[in-house]
Design an enzyme around this catalytic site. Structure first.
Site, short mmCIF file in Angstrom:
data_model
loop_
_atom_site.label_atom_id
_atom_site.label_comp_id
_atom_site.label_asym_id
_atom_site.label_seq_id
_atom_site.Cartn_x
_atom_site.Cartn_y
_atom_site.Cartn_z
N SER A 1 0.83 -1.20 0.00
CA SER A 1 0.00 0.00 0.00
C SER A 1 0.87 1.26 0.00
CB SER A 1 -0.97 -0.04 1.19
OG SER A 1 -1.99 0.91 1.04
N ASP B 1 0.26 -4.09 -4.17
CA ASP B 1 -0.92 -3.24 -4.37
C ASP B 1 -0.66 -1.81 -3.90
OD1 ASP B 1 -3.44 -3.24 -5.57
OD2 ASP B 1 -4.44 -3.15 -3.64
N HIS C 1 -7.21 -5.81 -1.18
CA HIS C 1 -5.96 -5.06 -0.97
C HIS C 1 -4.93 -5.93 -0.23
CE1 HIS C 1 -3.71 -1.38 -0.99
NE2 HIS C 1 -3.80 -1.15 0.31
#
Length: 374
Positions: free
Chosen positions: A223, A247, A312
């Site tokens: 992230s 991601d 995610h």
């Protein structure tokens, strides 16, 4: 029996249908940005009747503000905390709460003889690392960087660390930037460049003072941690062997502006795994090799993933599994549609693993809905 209610918000049309004991929300939003009408969000989700108060939050989440240039700004960020609760964050009216300093950084050292407890190290302790930890510069080194609202004991760190040390003879360094990551999203997002520079400086000091080999170092980040990974690599002038973006976060980042995000110039070889494009992730090509499991937007087994948290997090779950046994066979294709229609090149690659396969390109694959995912 069907009861239809229309809710009108700024730049948004929301239809709420109540059928029996469930509510379905169909949200559409159109934004005029630089005279181009852009469809920003279409979401359909089922919510129990007891959660009607969430309807307005979801509608607000869908009604994004006009996008300056190409920055992805959903306006409102719906996220799921580690305890499972879902919260909404207003990106348009947020203010920066704190600024990152070197004192906010703690580096937790693990090795095969100390796989669970680790040793917390501050940058001032670098000269004493060999006596304080089991670090061995003859081993390869894996650096793990968590994302927003996480800390050094978060699942992303434990899952990857445990998989790595169970199957590889490595030094593992878990970067804890939680004093900043625990702030609001705007504060954490604006800090990724500075935090990445602190990480890069820490690694170059390890190189010069205790003999760490950057050519045998891998940094993996999830992230916002993926963008910190890129900034750390840039701080070493691109000398890190492998960078892995799991991601990479999408909100408030730009495709054109690479100054604060992961891009191929940040390391010797950059691999990116996309699992939640358009919600929490950013599905543009950012690496030498970009992988899009199941198309890179939603993931099987996640059900109605309202906040996107399940999809995610699959990025780091896939990567951790690849450290045990890598069967994530992928095909090089121009699009997921071509992949599903078997219109691809003969080139294949395996997603993840350590070391990475140095095969540049855009790759697609399917996974299972639960472990083993490959």
């Amino acid at each position: 029996m069907e009861d239809r209610t229309n809710i009108t918000l700024s730049r948004c049309s929301t239809t709420v249908l109540s059928v029996a004991s469930a509510t379905v929300i169909i949200i559409t939003s159109e934004v005029n940005a630089r005279t181009t009408q852009k469809s920003i969000w279409v979401a359909t989700c089922w919510i129990s009747q007891k959660m009607k108060s969430l309807v307005i939050f979801l509608a607000a989440f869908a009604c994004s503000s006009a996008l300056p240039d190409d920055i992805y700004n959903p306006g409102y960020l719906l996220y799921q905390r580690e305890d499972g609760l879902i919260e909404v964050e207003d990106l348009n009216n947020a203010t920066i709460q704190v600024y990152a300093t070197e004192a906010d950084m703690t580096f937790h050292f693990f090795d095969p003889s100390n796989p669970s407890r680790g040793t917390a190290i501050k940058s001032s302790q670098i000269p004493y690392i060999l006596s304080l930890t089991g670090f061995d510069n003859r081993r390869d080194t894996l650096v793990i960087i968590h994302g927003w609202r996480n800390h050094y004991q978060s699942p992303v760190n434990d899952i990857i660390k445990n998989a790595a040390l169970s199957n590889h003879n490595l030094n593992v360094i878990v970067v804890d930037w939680s004093p900043i990551a625990g702030s609001n999203y705007l504060t954490a997002q604006r800090a990724v460049t500075r935090v990445g520079q602190y990480v890069g400086t820490f690694l170059t000091r390890l190189e010069s003072q205790i003999g760490l080999s950057l050519a045998r170092t891998t940094i993996v980040g999830h992230s916002l941690g993926a963008h910190i990974t890129g900034n750390a690599g840039a701080a070493t002038r691109g000398r890190i062997r492998y960078l892995v973006g799991l991601d990479p976060a999408g909100p408030l980042f730009s495709e054109r502006d690479t100054s604060n995000r992961l891009d191929p110039t940040d390391g010797q070889f950059v691999q990116v795994i996309h699992t939640n494009d358009g919600v929490l992730g950013f599905g543009i090509n950012m690496g030498h090799a970009d992988y899009f499991p199941n198309g890179g937007k939603t993931q099987p087994g996640c059900g109605i993933d309202v906040a996107g948290s399940c999809a995610h997090s699959r990025a780091y779950e896939y990567y951790a599994e690849s450290l045990f046994h890598n069967f994530f066979n992928s095909r090089q294709c121009n699009s997921y549609s071509d992949f599903t229609n078997n219109i691809c090149s003969a080139t294949s690659s395996r997603m993840g693993g350590l070391p990475l396969q140095n095969r540049a390109g855009i790759y697609f694959l399917r996974t299972n809905s639960r472990p083993l995912y490959a």
